[in-house]
Design an enzyme around this catalytic site. Structure first.
Site, short mmCIF file in Angstrom:
data_model
loop_
_atom_site.label_atom_id
_atom_site.label_comp_id
_atom_site.label_asym_id
_atom_site.label_seq_id
_atom_site.Cartn_x
_atom_site.Cartn_y
_atom_site.Cartn_z
N GLY A 199 0.75 -1.25 0.00
CA GLY A 199 0.00 0.00 0.00
C GLY A 199 0.78 1.30 0.00
O GLY A 199 0.17 2.37 0.10
N GLY A 200 2.10 1.26 -0.12
CA GLY A 200 2.88 2.50 -0.11
C GLY A 200 2.46 3.46 -1.22
O GLY A 200 2.24 4.65 -0.97
N LYS A 201 2.29 2.90 -2.43
CA LYS A 201 1.93 3.79 -3.55
C LYS A 201 0.47 4.22 -3.46
O LYS A 201 0.12 5.34 -3.85
CB LYS A 201 2.23 3.11 -4.89
N ASP A 218 -5.54 -6.15 -4.92
CA ASP A 218 -4.35 -7.02 -4.89
C ASP A 218 -4.84 -8.43 -4.68
O ASP A 218 -5.75 -8.69 -3.89
CB ASP A 218 -3.40 -6.61 -3.76
N ASP A 251 -7.84 -11.47 -8.94
CA ASP A 251 -6.72 -11.73 -9.85
C ASP A 251 -6.75 -10.65 -10.94
O ASP A 251 -7.64 -10.64 -11.79
CB ASP A 251 -6.87 -13.14 -10.45
N GLY A 252 -5.77 -9.76 -10.89
CA GLY A 252 -5.75 -8.63 -11.82
C GLY A 252 -5.64 -9.05 -13.27
O GLY A 252 -5.99 -8.28 -14.17
N ASP A 270 1.70 -1.96 -10.56
CA ASP A 270 2.99 -2.15 -9.91
C ASP A 270 3.15 -3.66 -9.70
O ASP A 270 2.79 -4.19 -8.65
CB ASP A 270 2.98 -1.39 -8.58
N CYS A 325 10.28 -3.32 -9.34
CA CYS A 325 11.50 -3.00 -8.58
C CYS A 325 12.61 -3.97 -8.98
O CYS A 325 13.34 -4.46 -8.13
CB CYS A 325 11.24 -2.96 -7.09
C1 LIG Z 1 5.35 -5.01 -6.10
S1 LIG Z 1 4.03 -5.55 -5.17
C2 LIG Z 1 2.99 -4.14 -5.14
C3 LIG Z 1 3.48 -3.09 -4.16
C4 LIG Z 1 2.48 -1.99 -3.94
N1 LIG Z 1 2.09 -1.34 -5.16
C5 LIG Z 1 3.02 -0.94 -2.98
O1 LIG Z 1 3.43 0.12 -3.41
O2 LIG Z 1 3.00 -1.20 -1.78
C6 LIG Z 1 3.20 -6.58 -6.28
C7 LIG Z 1 1.87 -7.07 -5.76
O3 LIG Z 1 1.21 -7.77 -6.82
C8 LIG Z 1 0.34 -8.70 -6.22
N2 LIG Z 1 -0.08 -9.65 -7.27
C9 LIG Z 1 0.58 -10.73 -7.74
N3 LIG Z 1 -0.13 -11.32 -8.71
C10 LIG Z 1 -1.26 -10.60 -8.86
C11 LIG Z 1 -2.40 -10.72 -9.69
N4 LIG Z 1 -2.51 -11.72 -10.58
N5 LIG Z 1 -3.38 -9.80 -9.57
C12 LIG Z 1 -3.29 -8.79 -8.67
N6 LIG Z 1 -2.23 -8.64 -7.84
C13 LIG Z 1 -1.24 -9.53 -7.94
C14 LIG Z 1 1.15 -9.27 -5.10
O4 LIG Z 1 0.31 -9.84 -4.12
C15 LIG Z 1 1.92 -8.04 -4.60
O5 LIG Z 1 1.30 -7.50 -3.49
#
Ligand SMILES: C[S@@+](CC[C@H](N)C(=O)[O-])C[C@H]1O[C@@H](n2cnc3c(N)ncnc32)[C@H](O)[C@@H]1O
Length: 399
Positions: A199-201, A218, A251-252, A270, A325
């Site tokens: 959740g930072g962003k 997410d 699931d995105g 992200d 990242c």
């Molecule tokens: C890099 S992190 C996101 C960090 C977040 N944007 C932040 O700033 O705190 C990537 C995220 O993608 C999620 N994720 C992985 N596969 C996904 C999917 N198919 N649909 C949605 N989210 C997914 C993971 O659970 C993870 O929390």
């Protein structure tokens, strides 16, 4: 004659016994059983050394040292806190890198005359001034992120609840704020944060105080709970009402099933990636552990599918920010190019890459940006400004 025959028989017997003994005690190289097991962090370093030596060449040794050294944080100011957080952070000797970049007189940023179609058009601004002026004007003045000066490796204390019960700041990689700033959320816009946890962003997006409606999603339920706790500890409850905030755990990659296609002004995607810094220091949940090999290999496919979902969710004329990242070209530029071509061929959606050079020019005193990037921009870790790696690329949907 008989003696010779007996001797030969005996010699053969001895030879046979020796061979038997040698066979029994032979040291076989059994890799799987006897070679030392490499830890996930070792495997990550091996991977990075091979891949990034090729990719970054002479830049890799200094990026490598940065990655293996403690990361530098930024303190994202919570505008909803009752405390004078800015004064407190200034008293530590920190500076808001955003304000200082925006107010910089005689900026080092390369000014150029704006071309016929610039970011300013979508904000109904007059086409005047330079790229840099317009970029500066379009950045939210409400997002504040404090960092210790270049070369200063002091650390922030964890934030504590203020007199109203809210956290006064949130610690995160200061470079993670850049994709949010570059997304340029304007007053009254609707935003989808497709992979939002922890959740930072999302918090940085909400600090703009410009968003009319935010959908934070997410796939991971547990990480989403963390996001909800973060929002609760920073924001007044009226800001988190159903009218302006929707939180889901879907699931995105299957976003089109939600039925909210072509509706958002801005989408942040992200994506999950090899988290290059984290994977060098943390054994737990490390994507380079042997048990996660398949998952690691399928990352570029998953990232492409998520970016395709984002391109479907955004309205024509709206913008998508893809970010990771990792330093990996395969997970960055290649994913963007692949998604753009699939979007056109399979979905009839065309998009263009937005030039972020005027944007990064504003922040070059704080971050090290990788040179010669054709698609997107990258913050490289460096000992004197140990942020990143963060890659981000902005796409504008054209049809
Ligand atoms: C890099 S992190 C996101 C960090 C977040 N944007 C932040 O700033 O705190 C990537 C995220 O993608 C999620 N994720 C992985 N596969 C996904 C999917 N198919 N649909 C949605 N989210 C997914 C993971 O659970 C993870 O929390």
């Amino acid at each position: 004659m008989a003696v010779q025959t007996n001797t030969r028989v005996l010699l053969n017997k001895v030879r046979g016994i020796l061979q038997f003994i040698q066979k029994r005690h032979r040291v076989k190289t059994k890799w799987a059983a006897t070679s030392p097991k490499l830890s996930a962090t070792d495997l990550a370093l091996q991977n990075h050394d091979v891949m990034y030596n090729m990719q970054l060449g002479e830049l890799w040794p200094s990026v490598r040292v940065g990655l293996l050294t403690e990361q530098k944080y930024g303190a994202l100011v919570n505008n909803f806190s009752c405390d004078d957080t800015v004064m407190y952070l200034q008293s530590l000797g920190c500076q808001d890198f955003i304000a200082s970049s925006l107010h910089m007189e005689g900026s080092k940023a390369a000014d150029s005359v704006i071309p016929p179609y610039s970011e300013s058009l979508q904000f109904d601004q007059p086409i005047e001034g330079t790229y840099t002026d317009l970029t500066r004007a379009s950045i939210s003045p409400n997002v504040k992120c404090f960092v210790f000066p270049k070369g200063d490796i002091s650390r922030f204390k964890p934030a504590r609840p203020d007199s109203c019960g809210y956290l006064s700041y949130y610690l995160m990689d200061a470079a993670s704020v850049l994709p949010v700033l570059a997304l340029n959320v304007q007053k009254g816009q609707s935003v989808l944060d497709l992979c939002a946890a922890p959740g930072g962003k999302t918090l940085a997006l909400l600090q703009t105080q410009a968003i009319r409606f935010l959908w934070a999603n997410d796939w991971s339920g547990s990480r989403m709970s963390r996001l909800q706790r973060t929002l609760k500890s920073c924001l007044p409850s009226e800001l988190c009402s159903e009218d302006n905030l929707c939180i889901t755990s879907l699931d995105g990659r299957k976003w089109q099933e939600v039925g909210e296609n072509g509706t958002f002004d801005k989408v942040l995607v992200d994506v999950p990636c090899t988290t290059d810094r984290h994977s060098l220091v943390e054994e737990d949940n490390n994507i380079f552990s042997r048990s996660r090999t398949k998952e690691k290999q399928s990352l570029p496919l998953c990232q492409t599918q998520l970016l395709l979902s984002a391109l479907q969710a955004v309205r024509v004329g709206g913008e998508v920010m893809y970010s990771t990242c990792t330093l990996s070209q395969l997970q960055n530029q290649c994913v963007v190019e692949q998604a753009m071509s699939l979007a056109k061929e399979e979905l009839g959606i065309s998009a263009e890459v937005v030039d972020l050079q005027p944007f990064t020019a504003l922040f070059q005193d704080t971050f090290y940006f990788a040179p010669d990037m054709n698609v997107g921009v990258m913050v490289l870790p460096h000992l004197t400004a140990n942020f990143g790696p963060i890659y981000f690329c902005k796409l504008r949907r054209l049809s």
